[in-house]
Design an enzyme around this catalytic site. Structure first.
Site, PDB file in Angstrom:
ATOM      1  N   SER A 198      41.204  51.249  46.584  1.00  0.00           N
ATOM      2  CA  SER A 198      41.520  51.035  45.165  1.00  0.00           C
ATOM      3  C   SER A 198      41.965  52.307  44.460  1.00  0.00           C
ATOM      4  CB  SER A 198      40.299  50.448  44.443  1.00  0.00           C
ATOM      5  OG  SER A 198      39.228  51.371  44.423  1.00  0.00           O
TER       6      SER A 198
ATOM      7  N   LYS B  60      34.571  49.060  36.608  1.00  0.00           N
ATOM      8  CA  LYS B  60      35.379  50.270  36.529  1.00  0.00           C
ATOM      9  C   LYS B  60      35.857  50.521  35.104  1.00  0.00           C
ATOM     10  CE  LYS B  60      36.955  50.094  41.314  1.00  0.00           C
ATOM     11  NZ  LYS B  60      38.090  49.850  42.239  1.00  0.00           N
TER      12      LYS B  60
END
Length: 821
Positions: A655, A698
């Protein structure tokens, strides 16, 4: 196209207008199971087909209700089935070490057990009474008198013969003796010596003949005594049979169609007749005397051979058994043979055979936890062996493994007819399918349970019914419909998908219990939305110590994260920390450096073995993107390094590959990156941005850092466009976006991220294949071309130096007079 997300896109609210109730008290219980149609079809098929190998494996994560669903279907199916046969063990009178297994119709084993117990009790009273009766005593006395009479008659005849020869037969303490007579008086030894020699010889000869005849009589006495003993045994047998026969016959009449019971009772009768003394008083005396020497078991143990050891009894149960074994050890599955200490030694018999889960579930269904089963030594092998052989062999694990040669019980195997249901996770199922060749043959049916279902109007209403069912089942307070909506929203957040609902019943039930606690704590009559939120906040509060500590070290500057300004070759990536069942996001600084090299991008985490394989793959993709996008016709001549700064643990996942690429492009183009933005997303070799996991955590992790430092209106997070549907952000994040203090951007290509972060057009190739001047791509391409030219220059110079060295070497060889090579 880059899209700046509105607050409405960050959280999908549950519309309470779809509910036609005010509280869950108005709802009926949910009939069935939510969203598990595929698994239910497999379960119904698996428990319905009665063929060899069609056992069932239910796969799915823990907490989604696999066990409850399977148990409900099994109990419903078992209730309509016939009761299985009883299993019992009896003594083997021919081979005592090999107990006999009797498989009897339901309820019959307990009847046989009670009948045999009553038989022993009756024999302990009726047999002694029969042997103490006048009839038995008279007949026994008659036999003994007949024996004595026969012995006396022989001696009397010999006595008469001796007296006819003037010789008398005397009985002495040492036995019998002969002596000559004169005038009916015994001749003394002195007088005998005065007799003429021929007279003495005659008398000695007569005495010898009589002595031989006496010896003949004595030789016949043991035979007569043996005949007496046989006659007494026959009498005892007849007497015992007159009692035992009636009692045994009465038991036989209770089991007229069971030939195995008839055969067993015949063996019992024969053994009792041969050992009738065990029931008599004199046996007690002998055992008492022998026990002083430690040579005899107690009378109670000797009677055990007439007991019936009932392993399973279904006399009072309806339908087939459904058994769940929580601790599937080898003994708990296959049964065990126990021992007792007696006079310093361990002894056992068939009454100490104990049933296992396979015995209890025989004829029905057995549920086992796959993980627990495989964690127990040899349990899995024992289960497979039993399923293949279709029989249960009860033996100690030492015997099964051949680790002991000590003689022990060898119980007769019990026929096995059972449906096994293993409950476990998906990974274990796939591992067993791959590495155990027996598994696909023995477990041919898999029931794959869903972890998520579509969040549509129909499922939303069913989910509300499910909530009502759980509340009513555990007698919790009813829930307000706004609170139901909050639970549904939280269910979507758990999955990180605003269009799905979680089927994890364990987490749902926990949330309801805790919301009920907070409602009762505030003296409320119903559970409201605020109580659900309090439960969610409390769950996080109990486990977020590490998150707070992590954020603290960032705020104190110990871990360096910039949320303002611009820096070259430095970017804010986003990571997720997983701690048990709790995870949180936090920013991580990524830096890059470039120089002349041979086309390698060095992942420093990989070099020190702190990079997982997926992260290493993501870094390698960068090389492919750089080569294909900027240097398709020239060698890639850079050496770059990438690193997660101040990271001291393993990193995995791709990611951060988009952030790493932007950081690398910044180093090549020498353009700064906005530190007020963070980015997450993976890329492919063609520059497309791909979805990632943990998007909510996140975004919230970077937001928390920015909020604690003060929101400036410029801060935000860039996410893949394919992750927008996953957004279920906290209320404070949504409010900050709505007020313009924080921003979220969705992108589909890396060029969009370049322009957001570097505030410079990325640039696309024109018809001539050239990037616009001063665009980021043009700068990068120019830098790579420059590095390639420098590398080529170094290569040509190195080649010239090699040629000069070869010429010099050739001249030196000629001067020595050697041939030029």
């Amino acid at each position: 196209m880059t899209q700046k997300l509105s607050a409405d896109a960050l959280y999908r609210h549950c519309d309470t207008k779809t509910f036609d109730f005010k509280t869950t008290a108005e709802l009926k219980e949910l009939d069935g199971f939510l969203g598990q149609e595929r698994a239910i079809e497999a379960v119904q098929f698996g428990i319905g087909i009665r063929r060899e190998g069609y056992n069932l494996y239910a796969l799915g994560p823990a907490g989604i209700g696999k066990h409850s669903i399977i148990r409900a279907f099994l109990e419903k199916k078992a209730a309509g089935e016939s009761r299985p046969s009883d299993i019992c063990y009896v003594h083997n009178f021919e081979h005592s070490q090999r107990p006999i297994a009797l498989i009897l119709p339901s309820g019959m084993a307990k009847r046989l057990h009670d009948e045999m117990k009553l038989l022993v009790e009756e024999l302990l009273t009726t047999l002694p009474a029969a042997f103490e009766s006048d009839d038995y005593r008279n007949r026994a006395q008659s036999l003994e008198e007949s024996f004595n009479q026969k012995q006396n008659q022989a001696l009397d005849a010999l006595q008469a013969e001796a007296e006819s020869h003037n010789i008398k037969l005397f009985r002495t303490p040492g036995g019998f003796a002969f002596a000559p007579l004169r005038d009916d008086e015994v001749i003394s030894p002195t007088e005998f010596d005065k007799l003429p020699e021929d007279e003495q010889e005659r008398i000695k000869k007569l005495v010898d003949e009589l002595q031989d005849k006496l010896s003949d009589i004595f030789r016949q006495v043991p035979q007569w005594r043996k005949e007496l003993i046989e006659q007494l045994k026959t009498l005892e047998r007849e007497t015992a049979l007159s009692v035992v026969g009636q009692l045994i016959e009465r038991i036989k009449q209770g089991f007229p169609e069971q030939q195995e019971i008839q055969d067993y009772l015949d063996a019992v009768q024969q053994d009792i007749l041969e050992n009738a003394e065990d029931f008599l008083g004199q046996a007690d005396q002998r055992q008492a005397a022998a026990s002083l020497l430690g040579l005899q078991q107690s009378k109670q143990r000797s009677m055990h051979r007439y007991q019936v050891n009932v392993l399973t009894d279904y006399a009072e149960d309806g339908g087939a058994p459904v058994v769940y074994e929580d601790h599937p050890t080898y003994d708990n599955l296959m049964g065990r043979i126990e021992y007792i200490s007696q006079l310093g030694t361990l002894v056992t018999d068939f009454t100490l055979i104990k049933p296992g889960a396979l015995h209890r579930a025989n004829g029905g269904y057995l549920i086992l936890d796959a993980n627990k089963l495989l964690n127990q030594p040899y349990s899995w092998d024992g289960l497979k062996r039993a399923l293949r052989a279709r029989q249960i062999n009860t033996e100690s694990l030492y015997q099964a493994l051949g680790l002991t040669s000590t003689q022990g019980l060898e119980p007769e195997a019990v026929p096995l007819d059972v449906k096994i249901v293993l409950v476990g996770d998906r990974m274990l199922y796939y591992l067993l399918s791959e590495y155990d060749p027996d598994f696909p043959e023995l477990f041919k049916v898999s029931a794959d349970f869903e972890t998520r279902i579509p969040r549509d109007e129909g499922n939303t209403r069913l989910f509300a019914q499910l909530i009502a069912t759980l509340l009513q089942k555990e007698e919790m307070l009813p829930m307000q419909r706004e609170a139901v909506a909050r639970v549904i929203e939280h269910s979507s957040r758990l999955l990180e998908d605003s269009h799905k609902l979680s089927t994890h019943m364990g987490k749902l039930a926990d949330l309801l219990r805790e919301a009920d606690y907070w409602a009762r704590d505030q003296k409320a009559d119903i559970i409201e939305r605020q109580h659900v939120q309090m439960a969610i906040n409390a769950q996080i509060r109990r486990v977020d110590r590490v998150r707070d500590t992590s954020h603290e070290v960032i705020q104190r500057g110990i871990v360096m994260i910039d949320t303002e300004g611009r820096e070259k070759a430095q970017i804010n990536g986003l990571t997720v920390m997983q701690l048990g069942n709790f995870h949180f996001g936090q920013p991580s600084r990524i830096t890059a450096s470039c120089r002349l090299g041979d086309g390698h991008v060095v992942n420093i985490e990989r070099e020190v073995e702190l990079s997982g394989p997926i992260h290493s793959k993501g870094v390698l993709v960068l090389t492919g993107y750089l080569s294909g996008h900027y240097a398709p016709d020239v060698p890639l001549s850079l050496s770059a390094t990438l690193v997660f700064e101040q990271s001291y643990g393993e990193i995995d996942g791709d990611s951060a590959s988009a952030a790493e690429l932007i950081c690398l492009l910044s180093a090549l183009s020498e353009l700064p990156i906005r530190q007020s933005l963070a980015i997450t997303g993976s890329i492919n070799q063609h520059g497309r941005i791909q979805a990632i996991g943990g998007v909510n955590a996140k975004v919230e992790g970077f937001f928390d850092i920015c909020r604690e430092r003060g929101l400036t209106g410029e801060q935000g997070v860039i996410i893949p466009a394919s992750n927008v549907a996953d957004l279920m952000l906290r209320e404070d994040v949504v409010e900050a976006v709505a007020s313009g203090q924080f921003h979220l951007y969705s992108i589909e290509r890396v060029e969009e991220a370049i322009e957001l972060l570097m505030e410079t057009p990325a640039g696309e190739r024109d018809d001539k294949g050239e990037f616009p001047k001063d665009s980021v791509n043009a700068r990068v391409e120019a830098k790579l071309s420059e590095l390639a030219h420098i590398r080529q220059t170094f290569g040509e110079k190195e080649h010239e130096d090699e040629d000069k060295a070869d010429e010099t070497k050739a001249v030196k060889l000629d001067e020595k007079g050697e041939p030029d090579r």
